[in-house]
Design a protein around this motif. Structure first.
Motif, PDB file in Angstrom:
ATOM      1  N   UNK A   1       0.813  -1.191   0.000  1.00 14.59           N
ATOM      2  CA  UNK A   1       0.000   0.000   0.000  1.00 14.59           C
ATOM      3  C   UNK A   1       0.860   1.259   0.000  1.00 14.59           C
ATOM      4  N   UNK A   2       1.954   1.266   0.763  1.00 17.27           N
ATOM      5  CA  UNK A   2       2.736   2.485   0.911  1.00 17.27           C
ATOM      6  C   UNK A   2       3.719   2.703  -0.230  1.00 17.27           C
ATOM      7  N   UNK A   3       3.940   1.705  -1.076  1.00 14.81           N
ATOM      8  CA  UNK A   3       4.824   1.889  -2.208  1.00 14.81           C
ATOM      9  C   UNK A   3       4.115   2.571  -3.364  1.00 14.81           C
ATOM     10  N   UNK A   4       2.796   2.705  -3.270  1.00  7.24           N
ATOM     11  CA  UNK A   4       2.036   3.403  -4.288  1.00  7.24           C
ATOM     12  C   UNK A   4       2.280   4.902  -4.176  1.00  7.24           C
ATOM     13  N   UNK A   5       1.729   5.625  -5.115  1.00  2.35           N
ATOM     14  CA  UNK A   5       1.864   7.082  -5.093  1.00  2.35           C
ATOM     15  C   UNK A   5       1.135   7.622  -3.872  1.00  2.35           C
ATOM     16  N   UNK A   6       1.829   8.486  -3.131  1.00  2.00           N
ATOM     17  CA  UNK A   6       1.185   9.073  -1.960  1.00  2.00           C
ATOM     18  C   UNK A   6       0.733  10.487  -2.287  1.00  2.00           C
ATOM     19  N   UNK A   7      -0.416  10.837  -1.739  1.00  2.00           N
ATOM     20  CA  UNK A   7      -0.967  12.166  -1.943  1.00  2.00           C
ATOM     21  C   UNK A   7      -0.809  12.940  -0.643  1.00  2.00           C
ATOM     22  N   UNK A   8       0.067  13.905  -0.651  1.00  2.00           N
ATOM     23  CA  UNK A   8       0.364  14.706   0.530  1.00  2.00           C
ATOM     24  C   UNK A   8      -0.329  16.053   0.383  1.00  2.00           C
ATOM     25  N   UNK A   9      -1.162  16.404   1.382  1.00  2.00           N
ATOM     26  CA  UNK A   9      -1.935  17.641   1.335  1.00  2.00           C
ATOM     27  C   UNK A   9      -1.586  18.498   2.542  1.00  2.00           C
ATOM     28  N   UNK A  10      -1.381  19.790   2.294  1.00  2.00           N
ATOM     29  CA  UNK A  10      -1.062  20.758   3.335  1.00  2.00           C
ATOM     30  C   UNK A  10      -2.257  21.701   3.493  1.00  2.00           C
ATOM     31  N   UNK A  11      -2.714  21.901   4.737  1.00  2.00           N
ATOM     32  CA  UNK A  11      -3.783  22.859   4.998  1.00  2.00           C
ATOM     33  C   UNK A  11      -3.255  23.891   5.985  1.00  2.00           C
ATOM     34  N   UNK A  22      -1.984  15.955   5.647  1.00  2.00           N
ATOM     35  CA  UNK A  22      -2.831  14.809   5.348  1.00  2.00           C
ATOM     36  C   UNK A  22      -2.100  13.925   4.347  1.00  2.00           C
ATOM     37  N   UNK A  23      -2.059  12.632   4.621  1.00  2.00           N
ATOM     38  CA  UNK A  23      -1.454  11.659   3.708  1.00  2.00           C
ATOM     39  C   UNK A  23      -2.577  10.783   3.181  1.00  2.00           C
ATOM     40  N   UNK A  24      -2.823  10.868   1.884  1.00  2.00           N
ATOM     41  CA  UNK A  24      -3.925  10.141   1.245  1.00  2.00           C
ATOM     42  C   UNK A  24      -5.243  10.404   1.965  1.00  2.00           C
ATOM     43  N   UNK A  25      -5.453  11.651   2.388  1.00  2.00           N
ATOM     44  CA  UNK A  25      -6.696  12.061   3.029  1.00  2.00           C
ATOM     45  C   UNK A  25      -6.754  11.829   4.529  1.00  2.00           C
ATOM     46  N   UNK A  26      -5.745  11.205   5.115  1.00  2.00           N
ATOM     47  CA  UNK A  26      -5.734  10.921   6.558  1.00  2.00           C
ATOM     48  C   UNK A  26      -4.842  11.929   7.271  1.00  2.00           C
ATOM     49  N   UNK A  27      -5.366  12.564   8.313  1.00  2.00           N
ATOM     50  CA  UNK A  27      -4.602  13.539   9.095  1.00  2.00           C
ATOM     51  C   UNK A  27      -3.513  12.809   9.872  1.00  2.00           C
ATOM     52  N   UNK A  28      -2.242  13.190   9.637  1.00  2.00           N
ATOM     53  CA  UNK A  28      -1.128  12.502  10.303  1.00  2.00           C
ATOM     54  C   UNK A  28      -0.347  13.413  11.245  1.00  2.00           C
ATOM     55  N   UNK A  29      -0.612  14.717  11.228  1.00  2.00           N
ATOM     56  CA  UNK A  29       0.084  15.598  12.150  1.00  2.00           C
ATOM     57  C   UNK A  29       0.176  17.033  11.676  1.00  2.00           C
ATOM     58  N   UNK A  73       7.199  10.503   5.672  1.00  2.00           N
ATOM     59  CA  UNK A  73       8.166   9.402   5.708  1.00  2.00           C
ATOM     60  C   UNK A  73       8.138   8.693   7.061  1.00  2.00           C
ATOM     61  N   UNK A  74       8.058   9.464   8.141  1.00  2.00           N
ATOM     62  CA  UNK A  74       7.969   8.869   9.471  1.00  2.00           C
ATOM     63  C   UNK A  74       6.716   8.008   9.590  1.00  2.00           C
ATOM     64  N   UNK A  75       5.605   8.502   9.056  1.00  2.00           N
ATOM     65  CA  UNK A  75       4.351   7.743   9.082  1.00  2.00           C
ATOM     66  C   UNK A  75       4.492   6.447   8.287  1.00  2.00           C
ATOM     67  N   UNK A  76       5.043   6.551   7.094  1.00  2.00           N
ATOM     68  CA  UNK A  76       5.232   5.360   6.254  1.00  2.00           C
ATOM     69  C   UNK A  76       6.164   4.356   6.917  1.00  2.00           C
ATOM     70  N   UNK A  77       7.279   4.835   7.460  1.00  2.00           N
ATOM     71  CA  UNK A  77       8.233   3.937   8.122  1.00  2.00           C
ATOM     72  C   UNK A  77       7.598   3.246   9.324  1.00  2.00           C
ATOM     73  N   UNK A  78       6.790   3.970  10.053  1.00  2.00           N
ATOM     74  CA  UNK A  78       6.147   3.415  11.249  1.00  2.00           C
ATOM     75  C   UNK A  78       5.149   2.333  10.885  1.00  2.00           C
ATOM     76  N   UNK A  79       4.298   2.601   9.908  1.00  2.00           N
ATOM     77  CA  UNK A  79       3.212   1.673   9.617  1.00  2.00           C
ATOM     78  C   UNK A  79       3.530   0.656   8.534  1.00  2.00           C
ATOM     79  N   UNK A  80       4.541   0.880   7.708  1.00  2.00           N
ATOM     80  CA  UNK A  80       4.892  -0.129   6.707  1.00  2.00           C
ATOM     81  C   UNK A  80       5.526  -1.331   7.378  1.00  2.00           C
ATOM     82  N   UNK A  81       6.303  -1.108   8.447  1.00  2.00           N
ATOM     83  CA  UNK A  81       6.898  -2.233   9.178  1.00  2.00           C
ATOM     84  C   UNK A  81       5.821  -3.089   9.821  1.00  2.00           C
ATOM     85  N   UNK A  82       4.791  -2.466  10.355  1.00  2.00           N
ATOM     86  CA  UNK A  82       3.700  -3.208  10.984  1.00  2.00           C
ATOM     87  C   UNK A  82       2.943  -4.008   9.938  1.00  2.00           C
ATOM     88  N   UNK A  83       2.684  -3.415   8.782  1.00  2.00           N
ATOM     89  CA  UNK A  83       1.930  -4.089   7.735  1.00  2.00           C
ATOM     90  C   UNK A  83       2.698  -5.245   7.120  1.00  2.00           C
TER      91      UNK A  83
END
Length: 104
Positions: A1-11, A22-29, A73-83
């Motif tokens: 899932x995380x190797x796909x194109x990521x959509x990073x949004x700044x508000x 927001x990473x792919x529509x999910x608020x990460x910080x 990147x921190x989000x991807x590194x954290x959750x890609x290892x779990x997945x």
């Protein structure tokens, strides 16, 4: 899932002093500007490994964009290892039961 194109949004919030990320529509910080000269720090809203993520989490970044990319990147590194971990491995319990006196 995380190797796909990521959509990073700044508000932008707080008159440009912070951005919601927001990473792919999910608020990460958040990324927030701190002191002079203008440097940006990340504030993740998820739990991460403080040993492996400390460098990314406590680094000061030159721009909001670089801080947002680091947060992603921190989000991807954290959750890609779990997945990637396969927690459905079968365990042969027969030897365990034999050692405690149960079984043939």
């Amino acid at each position: 899932m995380y190797n796909n194109i990521m959509r990073l949004t700044f508000k932008e919030i707080r008159d440009g002093m912070a951005n919601k990320i927001f990473l792919n529509g999910k608020f990460i910080g958040l990324v927030e500007v701190h002191s002079w000269p203008k440097s940006w720090k990340i504030k993740p809203v998820f739990h991460y490994n403080h040993k492996s993520g400390a460098v990314i989490a406590f680094t000061k970044y030159d721009s909001c964009y670089k801080a947002g990319k680091a947060l992603a990147k921190l989000y991807e590194d954290t959750f890609s290892r779990v997945d990637e971990e396969d927690i459905t491995d079968e365990i042969d319990m027969r030897d365990v039961f034999k050692t405690i006196g149960f079984g043939p």
